[in-house]
Each structure stands twice: as C-alpha cells, then as structure tokens.
Design a protein around this motif. Sequence first.
Motif, PDB file in Angstrom:
ATOM      1  N   ALA A 126       0.814  -1.215   0.000  1.00 36.60           N
ATOM      2  CA  ALA A 126       0.000   0.000   0.000  1.00 36.60           C
ATOM      3  C   ALA A 126       0.849   1.268   0.000  1.00 36.60           C
ATOM      4  CB  ALA A 126      -0.917   0.002   1.224  1.00 36.60           C
ATOM      5  N   ASN A 127       2.185   1.091   0.070  1.00 35.23           N
ATOM      6  CA  ASN A 127       3.113   2.218   0.196  1.00 35.23           C
ATOM      7  C   ASN A 127       2.711   3.120   1.358  1.00 35.23           C
ATOM      8  OD1 ASN A 127       5.501   3.460  -0.626  1.00 35.23           O
ATOM      9  ND2 ASN A 127       4.406   4.986  -1.849  1.00 35.23           N
ATOM     10  N   LEU A 128       2.365   2.495   2.458  1.00 36.63           N
ATOM     11  CA  LEU A 128       1.910   3.207   3.652  1.00 36.63           C
ATOM     12  C   LEU A 128       3.082   3.948   4.298  1.00 36.63           C
ATOM     13  CD1 LEU A 128      -1.064   2.853   4.719  1.00 36.63           C
ATOM     14  CD2 LEU A 128      -0.066   1.558   6.607  1.00 36.63           C
ATOM     15  N   PRO A 129       2.875   5.176   4.776  1.00 36.69           N
ATOM     16  CA  PRO A 129       3.943   5.829   5.539  1.00 36.69           C
ATOM     17  C   PRO A 129       4.106   5.151   6.892  1.00 36.69           C
ATOM     18  CG  PRO A 129       1.971   7.200   5.513  1.00 36.69           C
ATOM     19  CD  PRO A 129       1.702   6.056   4.593  1.00 36.69           C
ATOM     20  N   ILE A 130       5.333   4.782   7.216  1.00 36.87           N
ATOM     21  CA  ILE A 130       5.658   4.215   8.522  1.00 36.87           C
ATOM     22  C   ILE A 130       6.686   5.132   9.179  1.00 36.87           C
ATOM     23  CG2 ILE A 130       6.597   2.248   9.785  1.00 36.87           C
ATOM     24  CD1 ILE A 130       5.768   0.416   7.571  1.00 36.87           C
ATOM     25  N   TYR A 131       6.462   5.437  10.439  1.00 33.79           N
ATOM     26  CA  TYR A 131       7.379   6.275  11.204  1.00 33.79           C
ATOM     27  C   TYR A 131       7.988   5.408  12.302  1.00 33.79           C
ATOM     28  CZ  TYR A 131       4.923   9.753   8.543  1.00 33.79           C
ATOM     29  OH  TYR A 131       4.387  10.461   7.487  1.00 33.79           O
ATOM     30  N   VAL A 132       9.328   5.402  12.362  1.00 32.95           N
ATOM     31  CA  VAL A 132      10.026   4.510  13.289  1.00 32.95           C
ATOM     32  C   VAL A 132      10.951   5.339  14.180  1.00 32.95           C
ATOM     33  CG1 VAL A 132      11.255   2.319  13.488  1.00 32.95           C
ATOM     34  CG2 VAL A 132       9.987   2.830  11.397  1.00 32.95           C
ATOM     35  N   PRO A 133      10.378   6.064  15.146  1.00 33.11           N
ATOM     36  CA  PRO A 133      11.221   6.862  16.033  1.00 33.11           C
ATOM     37  C   PRO A 133      12.093   5.970  16.908  1.00 33.11           C
ATOM     38  CG  PRO A 133       8.978   6.735  16.887  1.00 33.11           C
ATOM     39  CD  PRO A 133       8.950   6.120  15.515  1.00 33.11           C
ATOM     40  N   GLY A 134      13.302   6.418  17.187  1.00 30.94           N
ATOM     41  CA  GLY A 134      14.201   5.639  18.033  1.00 30.94           C
ATOM     42  C   GLY A 134      14.631   4.329  17.403  1.00 30.94           C
ATOM     43  N   TRP A 135      14.695   4.286  16.067  1.00 28.77           N
ATOM     44  CA  TRP A 135      15.085   3.049  15.385  1.00 28.77           C
ATOM     45  C   TRP A 135      16.446   2.539  15.869  1.00 28.77           C
ATOM     46  CZ3 TRP A 135      19.232   2.474  11.799  1.00 28.77           C
ATOM     47  CH2 TRP A 135      19.281   1.218  11.159  1.00 28.77           C
ATOM     48  N   GLU A 136      17.287   3.452  16.346  1.00 27.56           N
ATOM     49  CA  GLU A 136      18.611   3.052  16.840  1.00 27.56           C
ATOM     50  C   GLU A 136      18.493   2.011  17.954  1.00 27.56           C
ATOM     51  OE1 GLU A 136      18.593   7.203  15.239  1.00 27.56           O
ATOM     52  OE2 GLU A 136      17.411   6.102  16.721  1.00 27.56           O
ATOM     53  N   ASP A 137      17.385   2.061  18.690  1.00 27.63           N
ATOM     54  CA  ASP A 137      17.153   1.116  19.782  1.00 27.63           C
ATOM     55  C   ASP A 137      16.438  -0.117  19.239  1.00 27.63           C
ATOM     56  OD1 ASP A 137      16.779  -0.112  22.226  1.00 27.63           O
ATOM     57  OD2 ASP A 137      14.986   1.047  22.713  1.00 27.63           O
ATOM     58  N   SER A 138      17.128  -0.843  18.372  1.00 26.86           N
ATOM     59  CA  SER A 138      16.561  -2.057  17.786  1.00 26.86           C
ATOM     60  C   SER A 138      17.716  -2.948  17.360  1.00 26.86           C
ATOM     61  CB  SER A 138      15.683  -1.729  16.572  1.00 26.86           C
ATOM     62  OG  SER A 138      16.459  -1.244  15.490  1.00 26.86           O
ATOM     63  N   THR A 139      17.413  -4.189  17.067  1.00 28.20           N
ATOM     64  CA  THR A 139      18.460  -5.119  16.629  1.00 28.20           C
ATOM     65  C   THR A 139      19.100  -4.642  15.334  1.00 28.20           C
ATOM     66  OG1 THR A 139      17.381  -6.982  17.712  1.00 28.20           O
ATOM     67  CG2 THR A 139      18.918  -7.497  15.927  1.00 28.20           C
ATOM     68  N   THR A 140      18.279  -4.251  14.354  1.00 30.03           N
ATOM     69  CA  THR A 140      18.859  -3.798  13.088  1.00 30.03           C
ATOM     70  C   THR A 140      19.555  -2.453  13.254  1.00 30.03           C
ATOM     71  OG1 THR A 140      16.631  -3.010  12.486  1.00 30.03           O
ATOM     72  CG2 THR A 140      17.348  -5.119  11.562  1.00 30.03           C
TER      73      THR A 140
END
Length: 331
Positions: free
Chosen positions: A185-199
């Motif tokens: 759907a090409n949905l907008p996703i916002y991922v705040p604080g992505w640094e705090d994740s495995t990837t």
Amino acid sequence: MITPEAVAKGPISQFVEHHFRHFNAAALVDAAKGYCAHLEKGGKMMVTLAGAMSTAELGLSLAEMIRQDKVHAISCTGANLEEDIFNLIAHDFYERVPNYRDLSPQQEQELLERHLNRVTDTCIPEEEAMRRLEKALLEEWIAADRAGERYFPHEFIYRILRSGRLEPYYQINPRDSWVYAAMEANLPIYVPGWEDSTTGNMYAAHCITGEIRHVHTVRTGIEYMIHLADWYTRTSAECSIGFFQIGGGIAGDFPICVVPMLHQDLGRKGIPLWGYFCQISDSTTSYGSYSGAVPNEKITWGKLGVDTPKFVIESDATIVAPLIFAWVLGW
C-alpha cells in the motif's frame, strides 16, 4: 442483546457485542464503534505499535486492516518493524516456551548459547531471522551509501521486500505480514528511536567497521518528524485523522506530538487536532507515567480537544487489538 450493527457483522463481532458489556470489555466495544464511526465520516487512522506486537503476530489482523484501507499510517518501534520480517522469514525456527516463568538463570543461558532470544514465551532464532535479514539489509545499506542515497529504516525494508530477495525464505503467507501489506500500500511508517533495535545495532556496528561510510545513509528520527509534519498537514486538510495507540512509549509519544509542534513551534493556524483517540495499555496513572496518562491530560498539551472521542482500555493489547480489528473488519 445484539444490536442491528453487530448482526450485520460476523460471529466474532456478535460474540463481543453480546458478552463485552462492562468495564474494560465495554470500553473495547465503545472504542471499536468509535473507530468505525471515525472512518465512516471519511477520517483516516494512524496506528501506533509498541511492545512486541509483531512477535505476537498482530499481522494476522493488522495486515488485513491495511489492505481494507482501515489504517493509513503507522508509527512503531524498530523492534516491531524488524520482528514482523523475522517472523516472515524464520517462523518455523521460532520456539515457544509456555513455562517461561519457571526458567532458571541457567536455562536462560542455555537459550542464549543456542542463539535463541526470548520475548516472553517466544524465542526468536538469531541465525535464521536476524542474520538473514542483516545480510539483505547490509547489501542495501552499502549500495545506498556508495551511491550517496539516503532512506528511512522502513524504506530499506520496503526495498528488500520489493526486490524479492527474501522470498525463498518466506515461512508464513506474506498476507499475514503487516509490513508486507504496508509495503504493497506504500503506507507511511514512522520509526522513532530506530537506533534502539536489533537492526539499528547492526547498522551502528557496520558504521564502526567502516563498511558504511556515512552514518546518515539511514535517515534520522528528526527527518521522520519533518516527514510526519508534512503528511499530517496535507492529510488533515482533507479529513480528520485518528490516533489508535497500542501500548505506550516512543511509538505513541513521538507521532502524537506533531500537532502541538505545528501549532506551538511553527505557529501554524488551522491545523486540526487529532480527531479520535484510543489507547490500549496496562500502564497506570502514577508517578508521571505518560503511557498511563488519561487522555484528558493530552488536552493540556494541545494534542486532543475537549470534544475528541477518547477511549482507554486497560488490558493486554495482544488480546484487545485483534478483537477491535475484528469488529472494524466485520469478522
């Protein structure tokens, strides 16, 4: 008594209508009906995902919500973004530990030695899930880095899914992956604080080794907020935007603040407040807990209005969210 509204729906909704009459159960029904009413008036909905909802396989219902245009933007932790893909490519290697409360420290150590990372009753396999995704991501990160291109964390995931390079590893139907549905759907996703994740940790490691030369090849949280401000301004000019918050923390705190930022920091006039609000949480209102704050507190911060429909369900989101989605979907 089952109302005509529920009769027009499926057996799950009819069960909920008949049995969920008081307390948190009644709040669930009210929130679900409010969600439908918001959409029926032409509104859009942002869903925020905290906790480990992807490992709880919320994609089984959330993916269909996206496909049926019941969700129009998502804010989530980096863990939820990546764990939906982990489940997509390594589901058969997961191990469930129903007696997790009884594990000794030595048994936990044994899981570590088997490269099984436990999330409550579910162990995520490092090699088949994390390292498999890391290999695909690293190829994209390095290619973008060398080309001088920059993308958001979710855009890198979208690029991998669209390339088909992970398809040989799919172990569930991709229709049950909410990130896959969002990509379609090409949905907008916002991922705040992505640094705090495995990837996020993987990315930092590859920057340290020098394999990735420019740390900002992955775009930042501030850029996410700028993008969100533009999306909210454009979308709210056409329709009301609701806010459906699963859990607390940064996944919800970050996006809800875009409205007071537009009003107070940018001084823009005529930007509507959020038009619907629901939070599913077991956090309590105490000691300044924002995640447990009642919706009325958000009025004082310029996020919600006096007349905004507001719902709080103090319960387990892994139980509540699929039931609300089932109601909205007419199941």
